[in-house]
Design an enzyme around this catalytic site. Sequence first.
Site, PDB file in Angstrom:
ATOM      1  CG  ASP A  68      -0.269   0.051   2.540  1.00  0.00           C
ATOM      2  OD1 ASP A  68       0.793  -0.601   2.693  1.00  0.00           O
ATOM      3  OD2 ASP A  68      -0.760   0.745   3.458  1.00  0.00           O
ATOM      4  CD  GLU A 102       4.334   0.667   6.741  1.00  0.00           C
ATOM      5  OE1 GLU A 102       5.315   0.925   7.421  1.00  0.00           O
ATOM      6  OE2 GLU A 102       3.806   1.524   5.999  1.00  0.00           O
TER       7      GLU A 102
END
Length: 506
Positions: free
Chosen positions: A126, A190
């Site tokens: 991400d 994350e």
Amino acid sequence: MARQYFCMALAVLLLLGVASVSTSKGLKGKEHQRASQIPSQFSQEERVTMKETLKGAIQIPTVSFKPGEFNRTALAEFGEYVYKAFPTVFRTSFIQHEVVGEYSHLFTVQGSDPRLQPYMLLSHIDVVPAPDQGWEVPPFSGLERDGFIYGRGTLDNKNAVMAILQALELLLIRNYIPRRSFYIALGHDEEVSGAGGAQKISALLQARGVQLAFIVDEGGFIVDHIVPSLSKPIAMVSVSEKGVLNLMLQVNMTTGHSAIPSEETSIGILAAAVNRLEQTPMPNMFGSGPLTMTLQQLANKFPFPINIVMNNLWLFGLCKQSFRCRSLERSPLTNALVRTTTAVTVFHSGIKENVIPPVAQAIVNFRIHPAQTGQEVLELAKNIVADDRVQFHVLDAFDPLPVSPSDDQALGYQLIRPTVQSVFPEVNIVVPGICIGITDSRHYSNLATGIYRFTPIYMQPQDLHSFHGINEKISVQGYETQVKFIFEFIQNADADQRPVPHLHEL
Ligand SMILES: *[C@@H]1O[C@H](CO)[C@@H](O)[C@H](O)[C@H]1NC(C)=O
Ligand SMILES: *[C@@H]1O[C@H](CO)[C@@H](O)[C@H](O)[C@H]1NC(C)=O
């Protein structure tokens, strides 16, 4: 890496501006020759494929907006993309692929020697949002310009995701069979906590009874020109990361009409409290706490008389009075290395221009130095504010991570060093550092004591602003070198460890 910035080496180097840092012993020489290596040379065609594959990954906007809020279409698309991009990884019989928490990926690469304890390579798919404004090229275009690939995620952290899979793909094509098992964990959230990805992978592995020899995650870099009087590049491997305390401050007062105000309002009281926190920095922790040991070890590697100076710096607290130390505090970046930082990030109050609001709230984000705990920071904050009318609510908190070993017995650290030396022959200083940002690796501290945050790319001070900022980019050559590093690292991890007898059981 979640939230700004990055990991930095021990401030001691900056403090002293050491001009004559010695070459770390053991970097050169036999260590990296021991593995029977598949040479890290790639054909022209492979090199083109490598960079084009990275560009494709950048074009998928795998954005994390806030906890639980992601571009799910993009995350799903990314899974299909890597499946197509790395066909050998997915069809190799000794590699197991699992999707965890819907979009995160776990690869288990089964080594041929079950006596060797497995390790893990970590990164995340991400990225933070990237509005178009200010970018030289659109942030999800993956366009190449002047030898650089631009786009959100080129440094944080699709470069690592893609380089790990790319290196493995290239090794497998060359009929590589690992001796030591390893895991590859790619989290999907994350940037917004890692609760849906890394935490679930960690729990899954724990349930399977997995204990890791070490973990390598994003974090430190090879830095150049960050230490003022040191022109040599330094590889900084972060061995700890700061903790976080999000604290809400709240003041409740009786409401009233603005025509007859009381002497103090909730807004005024809260503003004063917040101002006191800003004006009173948390104590300078240089030389205190768990990093001291590491500092002392490092000091012994320096030649006389610098070792004496370093060994005594923290003992006598010289730093706190020295000019250099004060100048460290003046730069926001180096300041973040020596203390718990205080940042007021949210302030809420007021409903109408002629009503005195009953409630005012602010959120303060503290990044906790490894020598302190969240509880200590909370107590300090209460003492600084010193006003009973201000209520404190801990929104969330986690303590700094324990410092990973970096001594001769520390397998992960001792594998990074010769790999750095081989891939970056011009770098002969490798130092342990501390991570200012937070990473997914904190969710894995139950699985390994050695967590090393190191991205094998060069980082100039000005590049740091592109993390979560504009014009994030990686040089084509830098990316190739990252692939090369992992290609060699995986092979180095197979080698017998010498000369440390007890590591044989790992
Ligand atoms: C989500 O990703 C898809 C591509 O997978 C893209 O078409 C879409 O615009 C993205 N949505 C947002 C809100 O960014
Ligand atoms: C203060 O105000 C908040 C928000 O209205 C409320 O939830 C809280 O209970 C109040 N606390 C006290 C001590 O009055």
